[in-house]
Each structure stands twice: as C-alpha cells, then as structure tokens.
Design a protein around this motif. Structure first.
Motif, short mmCIF file in Angstrom:
data_model
loop_
_atom_site.label_atom_id
_atom_site.label_comp_id
_atom_site.label_asym_id
_atom_site.label_seq_id
_atom_site.Cartn_x
_atom_site.Cartn_y
_atom_site.Cartn_z
N GLU A 6 0.83 -1.16 0.00
CA GLU A 6 -0.07 0.08 -0.03
C GLU A 6 0.87 1.22 -0.06
OE1 GLU A 6 -2.16 3.43 1.53
OE2 GLU A 6 -0.72 2.32 2.85
N ARG A 7 1.94 1.26 0.98
CA ARG A 7 2.75 2.44 0.80
C ARG A 7 3.49 2.53 -0.37
NH1 ARG A 7 1.59 6.23 4.03
NH2 ARG A 7 -0.56 5.41 3.10
N PHE A 8 3.96 1.18 -1.10
CA PHE A 8 4.59 1.23 -2.41
C PHE A 8 3.72 2.16 -3.26
CE2 PHE A 8 5.16 -0.45 -6.74
CZ PHE A 8 6.48 -0.68 -6.83
N MET A 74 -6.33 -0.35 -5.86
CA MET A 74 -6.00 -0.78 -6.96
C MET A 74 -6.92 -0.01 -8.22
SD MET A 74 -5.62 -4.49 -8.17
CE MET A 74 -7.25 -4.97 -7.85
N LEU A 75 -8.00 0.13 -7.96
CA LEU A 75 -9.11 0.68 -9.11
C LEU A 75 -8.55 2.06 -9.47
CD1 LEU A 75 -11.57 0.14 -11.05
CD2 LEU A 75 -13.03 0.69 -9.08
N GLY A 76 -8.38 2.88 -8.36
CA GLY A 76 -7.79 4.18 -8.34
C GLY A 76 -6.73 4.53 -9.35
N LEU A 80 -6.27 6.07 -13.03
CA LEU A 80 -5.11 7.07 -13.46
C LEU A 80 -4.40 6.72 -14.64
CD1 LEU A 80 -4.11 7.92 -9.89
CD2 LEU A 80 -5.03 9.65 -11.27
N ALA A 81 -4.22 5.21 -14.56
CA ALA A 81 -3.57 4.70 -15.77
C ALA A 81 -4.10 4.99 -17.12
CB ALA A 81 -3.06 3.25 -15.55
N LEU A 82 -5.07 5.35 -16.96
CA LEU A 82 -6.01 5.27 -18.57
C LEU A 82 -5.39 6.74 -18.97
CD1 LEU A 82 -9.86 4.54 -17.30
CD2 LEU A 82 -8.11 3.21 -18.72
N ALA A 160 1.69 1.15 -9.94
CA ALA A 160 1.34 1.29 -8.57
C ALA A 160 -0.08 0.54 -8.29
CB ALA A 160 0.81 2.70 -8.50
N ALA A 161 -1.02 0.35 -9.28
CA ALA A 161 -1.99 -0.59 -9.09
C ALA A 161 -1.57 -1.81 -9.13
CB ALA A 161 -2.68 -0.46 -10.65
N LEU A 162 -0.45 -2.18 -9.94
CA LEU A 162 0.21 -3.79 -9.80
C LEU A 162 0.55 -3.91 -8.69
CD1 LEU A 162 1.15 -6.49 -11.16
CD2 LEU A 162 3.07 -5.22 -11.67
#
Length: 466
Positions: A6-8, A74-76, A80-82, A160-162
């Motif tokens: 989570e901190r990553f 993760m969804l957030g 953002l990756a879009l 970050a999502a990964l």
C-alpha cells in the motif's frame, strides 16, 4: 507486507503526481494549481481515516475493510493509468478513499496479533510493520518514479496498481494467519442507525449533486469549485472535532486539562506537516525546474528525492531509539514537549536551508542536489523527534471515552496542515518565493520556541503524562 505494498502505491503516487501535473507531457498545470491538487489529495487521505475507522468499527470489521480498501486503491490507480485527463480526478478520489479506509484499520489488526498491550512481542511486531512501511516508501519512487518519468506517466500509475494488486492478493491468501477478532465488527450498527446513516448520506449527496449540476449547467464551473470546499473541509473538520471533544461534559477535570494541553501539540503538528509535506510538492517541482539532479555526472529522476526520507528513517530510527534509552538511564531524556518543540524548529530550519538553492536558482544557475538532500535530512530528523512522540502522547492523553478515536484526531493535524497549503496555493501564493519560504520557516521556528517557552504550563496541563 500488505502495508508495504500500500505504501509502495501511495509513495509512488506521491512521487509522480506533482511532476505529472506540471509536465508538458502530463497535464501542463501551473505549479500553484499542482500544489493545491497535491495538498488536497494528501489532506483527504488523512481526513478519511476517521470515517475509515468508523467503517471498520461499525460496518465491515477491520479485515473486510482492508480488503475492500485495497481493491479501491488498485481501481483508482488503474483509472489514473488510463490515457485520459477526464478520468484523472476520479482515480485520485478513489485512491484517497481507499487509503483512508485502509490506514485506519490495518494498524488495529497488527495489535490484535498479540495478547494485549503487555505482550512483550508487540513493540517488535510494530517495528516489523514500520519497516514494511519504509521499504515500500523507499522502493516506490525508484521504480514507479523512474518508469513514470522516463517511459510513460500512465505506465507508472499502472505499476502502482500492480503493487496494490499484489498486496491485496497476498493479504487474502495470508489472512488465515490473522486473529479471528479482525473479522468481528466491534460495535455493529443497529437497523435504526443504519437507516438513519443512509438517509443522512443520501441527503448530503443529493445536495452536492444538485449544487454542482446548477454550477455546471450555468457555465460557471472551474476546478476551484471542488478544491476550495475540500480545503476548507480539511481545516474546519479538525477544528470541529477538537472543539466537540473539548466541550464534552462527560470528561472529568483531568481529561479536560489533558485536552487543553493536547491542543498545543495539535497546532504545532499542523504547522509541522504544512511544511514537511511540501517535500513532495514545492521542493519536487523546484527540483524539476531549477536543480542539477545529478551526482558525479550521473543524472537521476526527480522522483528519486522522495526515497531520501524513508532510507534516512530506516537508518536513523534505531539510532534515536538508542539515544533516548541511553539518556533515560541517566535521567536526562528530553521531555515530550522539548522533543516536540525541537522537531518543529528543525522543520523551520529546513526551509531556511531552502533559501540557499532558491538564491542560486534566482541567479540563473542550477542548485546542487545536495542542497535538497540536506533539506530532506533536516526534515527527517525533525520528523523522528515529533511524529513518534505525537503518536505516543496522543494515546497517553486520550480521554477514556475517545480512546479509539484519538489516533484519527492525530491524523487530522496532517489534514489541517496540508489543507492550509492547499488554501495558500488556491489563493495564488507562490510557495517557492523567498518571502513566503521565510514566512513559513519563521512561523515554524517561532511556534517551536513558543511551545518550549510555555513548556511548564503545558506540562502542568498534561497532569501525570510526561
């Protein structure tokens, strides 16, 4: 491990966000707008720890809340990756909501692994947990920051999502090792309370939808219609919470006195975090445009500066622990108030140091990277003096009625500090100008001096707490 991932994701986001907001290949915003958005994001993360704790206590229980929170984070990051600016704020909001839900409950589960506060293994367990936090914080800027800056911003957010996805998977697989209490809802809502809560939530959500629909259809909508209410919320809510506890007639005289003392610590902490958290915005944006980000001719990404603090924390925290124990054995350990005042003064000194690279940049030259490292070093020493002490004094001075809520109150000091930075940015204050930096540095040093000057008065109010 869950907290590490989570901190990553969080620190990867923290390293990339302000740089992405100002970059020509990102959203191309001004430094002021970028700092405002960044500050609002940080203030929301800490503001939402209070409702996050409420969900863990009243609705889902800590374990379920953490699992859902990880999925939301993760969804957030995936949002953002879009490659679309239209989904950016939705992604940012999801990450803030998920972080608030997770942060409030995961520490509770660490405590539940042990047989109460007298279990000798508990401090060691929290030390392992704290190392996980700093390992994630250290690695994120190096990995996510490098990919985001050097390859593609959105790929950095995807990483970050990964990371958070790995954290959720590992949490679900390993949850059989957790204490059964982590699945229990300590004080579940009654049917009447649930109904009343849903009605109130629907009422306020309806007002917000109608208000923003009117603003949007009238053609008057700007980003400030979101930023200003959120920053004001970040300042007003902490004040309201502290005032509500202070006015509670159920508190006895000793508890009232301790809350009066706690207000000193709360205001001091808000000033500290107002300056400290600009390490990820004001300092980072300055480094991107005005620093020589290289060592011995080797260039490195600007986001790497965000790894300086966690690596220093890991190196210096055991040293500070040893120093306090050694001084305590001699009867010379500084009091809580002196440590707090020293931390506040040091964060002010860090911004006085900032004047040197600012002066170099104003002369048309690039400031050396070591100036920024010196600023982060000074802030980290200040953090080690103030933050652990603040957590400790919060638990010691908490009224019995608010024992479980006071940690959320401590996080509200971060909210108030970051929201103040956001308000200054929205008002058009240029936070990397010499006059403003001197003003903020002076405020912190003077506040630290005031805490030290009135230490006997505060100590008297603290009663039996040292």
């Amino acid at each position: 491990m869950t907290e590490m991932w989570e901190r990553f994701s969080y620190y990867g986001m923290r390293a990339l966000l302000p740089l992405y907001l100002v970059a020509p290949g990102g959203l191309g915003m001004s430094a002021g707008t970028a700092t405002a958005i960044y500050s609002v994001y940080l203030s929301l993360v800490y503001l939402l720890t209070m409702p996050g704790g409420w969900f863990g206590d009243r609705v889902w229980g800590p374990r379920k809340t953490v699992a859902i929170a990880g999925g939301i984070i993760m969804l957030g990051h995936l949002t953002l990756a879009l490659p679309s600016s239209g989904t950016f704020y939705a992604g940012l909001g999801l990450v803030a909501i998920g972080s608030g839900l997770l942060k409030a409950n995961i520490s509770t589960m660490v405590g539940q692994l042990y047989q109460g506060p007298d279990d000798p293994r508990q401090d060691g367990g929290f030390t392992v947990f704290y190392m996980g936090i700093n390992l994630g914080a250290f690695a994120a800027p190096l990995i996510i920051g490098t990919i985001g800056e050097s390859v593609n911003w959105h790929l950095g957010f995807a990483l970050a999502a990964l990371g958070m996805g790995l954290g959720v998977a590992q949490f679900l697989l390993g949850s059989r090792h957790l204490d059964p209490r982590s699945s229990v809802v300590p004080k579940p809502l009654s049917a009447a309370e649930r109904s009343a809560t849903l009605r109130k939530a629907a009422f306020w959500a309806g007002i917000a939808v109608v208000a923003y629909a009117v603003i949007g259809f009238s053609g008057n909508y700007t980003l400030n219609w979101v930023l200003v209410p959120l920053t004001l919320l970040g300042v007003i809510v902490p004040v309201m919470v502290i005032a509500r506890i202070k006015r509670d007639k159920d508190l006895d005289r000793a508890e009232q006195s301790k809350m009066s003392a706690y207000i000193w610590f709360f205001i001091a902490a808000a000033i500290f975090w107002m300056i400290y958290d600009q390490g990820g915005s004001t300092l980072s944006i300055f480094a991107a445009s005005s620093a020589e980000n290289s060592v011995l001719g080797w260039n490195f990404p600007v986001s790497w500066y965000q790894s300086v603090n966690p690596v220093l924390i890991m190196a210096l925290a055991p040293v500070f622990a040893w120093i306090w124990l050694a001084l305590n054995r001699r009867g010379k350990e500084p009091s809580t108030i002196v440590k707090f005042a020293s931390g506040l003064m040091l964060v002010g000194v860090s911004f006085f140091l900032f004047l040197a690279p600012l002066s170099i940049a104003e002369g048309g030259h690039k400031a050396a990277a070591l100036w920024l490292v010196a600023i982060y070093f000074t802030q980290t020493v200040g953090e080690l003096l103030l933050s652990p002490v603040g957590l400790s004094v919060t638990t010691k001075m908490a009224p019995a009625k608010y024992a479980s809520q006071m940690m959320g109150v401590w996080f509200l000091a971060v909210t108030a500090g970051d929201a103040t930075t956001g308000l200054l940015s929205i008002a058009g204050v240029d936070l990397d100008k010499t006059g403003i930096v001197v003003m903020e540095a002076s405020l912190a040093v003077l506040a630290g001096f005031a805490v030290w000057m009135y230490r006997n008065k505060v100590k008297a109010l603290m009663g039996d707490v040292r």
